[in-house]
Design an enzyme around this catalytic site. Structure first.
Site, PDB file in Angstrom:
ATOM      1  N   ASN A   9      -4.612  20.702 -12.017  1.00  0.00           N
ATOM      2  CA  ASN A   9      -4.149  20.715 -13.338  1.00  0.00           C
ATOM      3  C   ASN A   9      -4.727  21.913 -14.045  1.00  0.00           C
ATOM      4  O   ASN A   9      -5.733  22.264 -14.229  1.00  0.00           O
ATOM      5  CB  ASN A   9      -4.993  19.247 -14.251  1.00  0.00           C
ATOM      6  CG  ASN A   9      -4.987  19.471 -15.550  1.00  0.00           C
ATOM      7  OD1 ASN A   9      -3.785  20.040 -16.247  1.00  0.00           O
ATOM      8  ND2 ASN A   9      -5.740  18.553 -16.395  1.00  0.00           N
ATOM      9  N   LYS A  11      -4.072  22.658 -17.113  1.00  0.00           N
ATOM     10  CA  LYS A  11      -4.296  22.608 -18.719  1.00  0.00           C
ATOM     11  C   LYS A  11      -3.757  23.752 -19.379  1.00  0.00           C
ATOM     12  O   LYS A  11      -2.390  24.118 -18.864  1.00  0.00           O
ATOM     13  CB  LYS A  11      -5.860  22.604 -18.784  1.00  0.00           C
ATOM     14  CG  LYS A  11      -6.648  21.745 -17.883  1.00  0.00           C
ATOM     15  CD  LYS A  11      -8.026  21.671 -18.301  1.00  0.00           C
ATOM     16  CE  LYS A  11      -8.865  20.807 -17.251  1.00  0.00           C
ATOM     17  NZ  LYS A  11     -10.045  20.272 -17.643  1.00  0.00           N
ATOM     18  N   HIS A  91      -5.076  11.854 -19.638  1.00  0.00           N
ATOM     19  CA  HIS A  91      -6.322  12.850 -19.383  1.00  0.00           C
ATOM     20  C   HIS A  91      -7.191  12.663 -20.755  1.00  0.00           C
ATOM     21  O   HIS A  91      -6.917  12.569 -21.682  1.00  0.00           O
ATOM     22  CB  HIS A  91      -5.890  14.252 -19.233  1.00  0.00           C
ATOM     23  CG  HIS A  91      -7.034  14.992 -18.579  1.00  0.00           C
ATOM     24  ND1 HIS A  91      -8.159  15.640 -19.507  1.00  0.00           N
ATOM     25  CD2 HIS A  91      -7.102  15.558 -17.317  1.00  0.00           C
ATOM     26  CE1 HIS A  91      -8.807  16.345 -18.683  1.00  0.00           C
ATOM     27  NE2 HIS A  91      -8.290  16.405 -17.406  1.00  0.00           N
ATOM     28  N   GLU A  93      -9.019  14.573 -21.968  1.00  0.00           N
ATOM     29  CA  GLU A  93      -8.923  15.697 -23.236  1.00  0.00           C
ATOM     30  C   GLU A  93      -7.716  15.176 -24.049  1.00  0.00           C
ATOM     31  O   GLU A  93      -7.773  15.407 -25.173  1.00  0.00           O
ATOM     32  CB  GLU A  93      -8.341  17.071 -22.590  1.00  0.00           C
ATOM     33  CG  GLU A  93      -9.852  17.471 -21.874  1.00  0.00           C
ATOM     34  CD  GLU A  93      -9.497  18.562 -20.788  1.00  0.00           C
ATOM     35  OE1 GLU A  93      -8.353  19.139 -20.661  1.00  0.00           O
ATOM     36  OE2 GLU A  93     -10.449  18.738 -20.179  1.00  0.00           O
ATOM     37  N   GLU A 161     -12.035  10.317 -13.487  1.00  0.00           N
ATOM     38  CA  GLU A 161     -12.689  11.684 -13.947  1.00  0.00           C
ATOM     39  C   GLU A 161     -13.839  11.144 -15.079  1.00  0.00           C
ATOM     40  O   GLU A 161     -13.348  10.866 -16.099  1.00  0.00           O
ATOM     41  CB  GLU A 161     -11.397  12.320 -14.594  1.00  0.00           C
ATOM     42  CG  GLU A 161     -10.546  12.572 -13.718  1.00  0.00           C
ATOM     43  CD  GLU A 161      -9.851  13.827 -13.979  1.00  0.00           C
ATOM     44  OE1 GLU A 161      -9.894  15.066 -13.344  1.00  0.00           O
ATOM     45  OE2 GLU A 161      -9.268  13.888 -15.320  1.00  0.00           O
ATOM     46  N   GLY A 167     -15.322  20.033 -16.078  1.00  0.00           N
ATOM     47  CA  GLY A 167     -15.492  21.183 -16.535  1.00  0.00           C
ATOM     48  C   GLY A 167     -16.873  21.587 -16.871  1.00  0.00           C
ATOM     49  O   GLY A 167     -17.305  22.702 -17.378  1.00  0.00           O
ATOM     50  N   SER A 207     -15.025  18.694 -11.872  1.00  0.00           N
ATOM     51  CA  SER A 207     -15.938  19.725 -11.157  1.00  0.00           C
ATOM     52  C   SER A 207     -15.783  19.651  -9.449  1.00  0.00           C
ATOM     53  O   SER A 207     -16.717  20.103  -8.733  1.00  0.00           O
ATOM     54  CB  SER A 207     -17.344  19.709 -11.602  1.00  0.00           C
ATOM     55  OG  SER A 207     -17.476  19.865 -12.770  1.00  0.00           O
TER      56      SER A 207
HETATM   57  C1  PEP Z   1      -9.538  17.813 -14.696  1.00  0.00           C
HETATM   58  O1  PEP Z   1      -9.183  18.685 -16.180  1.00  0.00           O
HETATM   59  O2  PEP Z   1      -8.742  17.014 -14.650  1.00  0.00           O
HETATM   60  C2  PEP Z   1     -10.739  18.563 -14.279  1.00  0.00           C
HETATM   61  C3  PEP Z   1     -11.109  17.638 -13.165  1.00  0.00           C
HETATM   62  O3  PEP Z   1     -11.226  19.797 -14.274  1.00  0.00           O
HETATM   63  P1  PEP Z   1     -12.569  20.518 -13.682  1.00  0.00           P
HETATM   64  O4  PEP Z   1     -12.207  20.384 -12.125  1.00  0.00           O
HETATM   65  O5  PEP Z   1     -12.441  21.861 -13.963  1.00  0.00           O
HETATM   66  O6  PEP Z   1     -13.683  19.681 -13.759  1.00  0.00           O
END
Ligand code: PEP
Length: 247
Positions: A9, A11, A91, A93, A161, A167, A207
């Protein structure tokens, strides 16, 4: 047997020159047991689809309607027309920044299916919910509310997630990941039956990096990862793909 899935992703990252990272991934040999997906910003979907080879291209969100007066939004059929075969919905976000509810995500999933896109439905608890011991109840309720009847292994992927892991460099323990994934699997089987409930892939996201990927992929019912930051560079994402394919 479920095929594994490494999904990236991007973003709101990436100008045209970022497609060189996708090109590098597409030039690597196709993994044996692992499907690959990159979800670039909408501006890059068409260009990405043209160079992606057997890497699936996905959008990061879609509107519930196919067209209309919704300035700034993008529909599932537009993503499909641009070459996408999947779309991330729900997601954290989007849930946080745009107030998206489980009902919205269920409707977005239906819109995705109508345009033959696989919906990657995201869910996960906040740190507060984790600390309160509410994780399993929260993700169960999100899964129930966000997933329409008719989900199959072909039209749906679920990504767990934890919001506090996205992040941040923080990752739940392997036991915590396994506990949630086992619970989600049981719920999928209960609702959609043995065949489809076992065919829907469950990704972990939050992460994931080359250094922790192998350990995470050894956890039961982890069929792959949804990767943010580490999907932006081909070398990092390729290392995660290789770890997944070897798991
Ligand atoms: C995500 O945005 O779905 C995500 C898992 O981000 P990151 O791997 O940067 O934690």
């Amino acid at each position: 047997m479920r095929r594994k899935l490494a999904a990236g992703n991007w973003k709101m990252n990436g100008l045209t020159d970022a497609l060189s990272e996708l090109k590098a991934l597409a030039q690597a040999p196709s993994p044996n047991q692992t499907d690959r997906m990159i979800c670039p910003p909408a501006t890059l979907v068409s260009g990405a689809a043209q160079i992606a080879g057997d890497i699936q291209i996905g959008g990061q969100d879609c509107h519930i309607n196919e067209s209309g007066a919704h300035t700034g939004d993008i529909s599932a059929s537009m993503l499909s027309d641009a070459g996408a075969t999947a779309v991330i919905v729900g997601h954290s976000e989007r849930r946080q920044d745009h107030g998206e509810t489980d009902a919205d995500i269920q409707n977005k999933t239906l819109a995705a299916w109508q345009s033959d896109l696989t919906a990657v439905i995201c869910l996960g608890e906040s740190l507060q919910q984790r600390e309160n011991g509410d994780t399993l109840a929260v993700v169960a309720s999100q899964l129930e509310g966000s997933t329409p009847d008719g989900a199959t292994g072909a039209n749906t992927v679920v990504a767990y997630e934890p919001i506090w892991a996205i992040g941040t460099g923080l990752v739940p323990s392997l036991e915590q990941i396994g506990e949630v994934h086992d619970a989600l699997r049981a719920q999928l089987v209960e609702r959609f039956g043995e065949t489809e409930g076992n065919a829907i892939r469950l990704l972990y996201g939050g992460s994931v990096k080359p250094g922790n990927a192998s350990d995470i992929f050894a956890v039961s019912n982890v069929d792959g990862a949804l990767v943010g930051g580490a999907s932006l560079k081909a070398n990092d994402f390729q290392a995660i793909i290789d770890a997944l394919d070897a798991a």
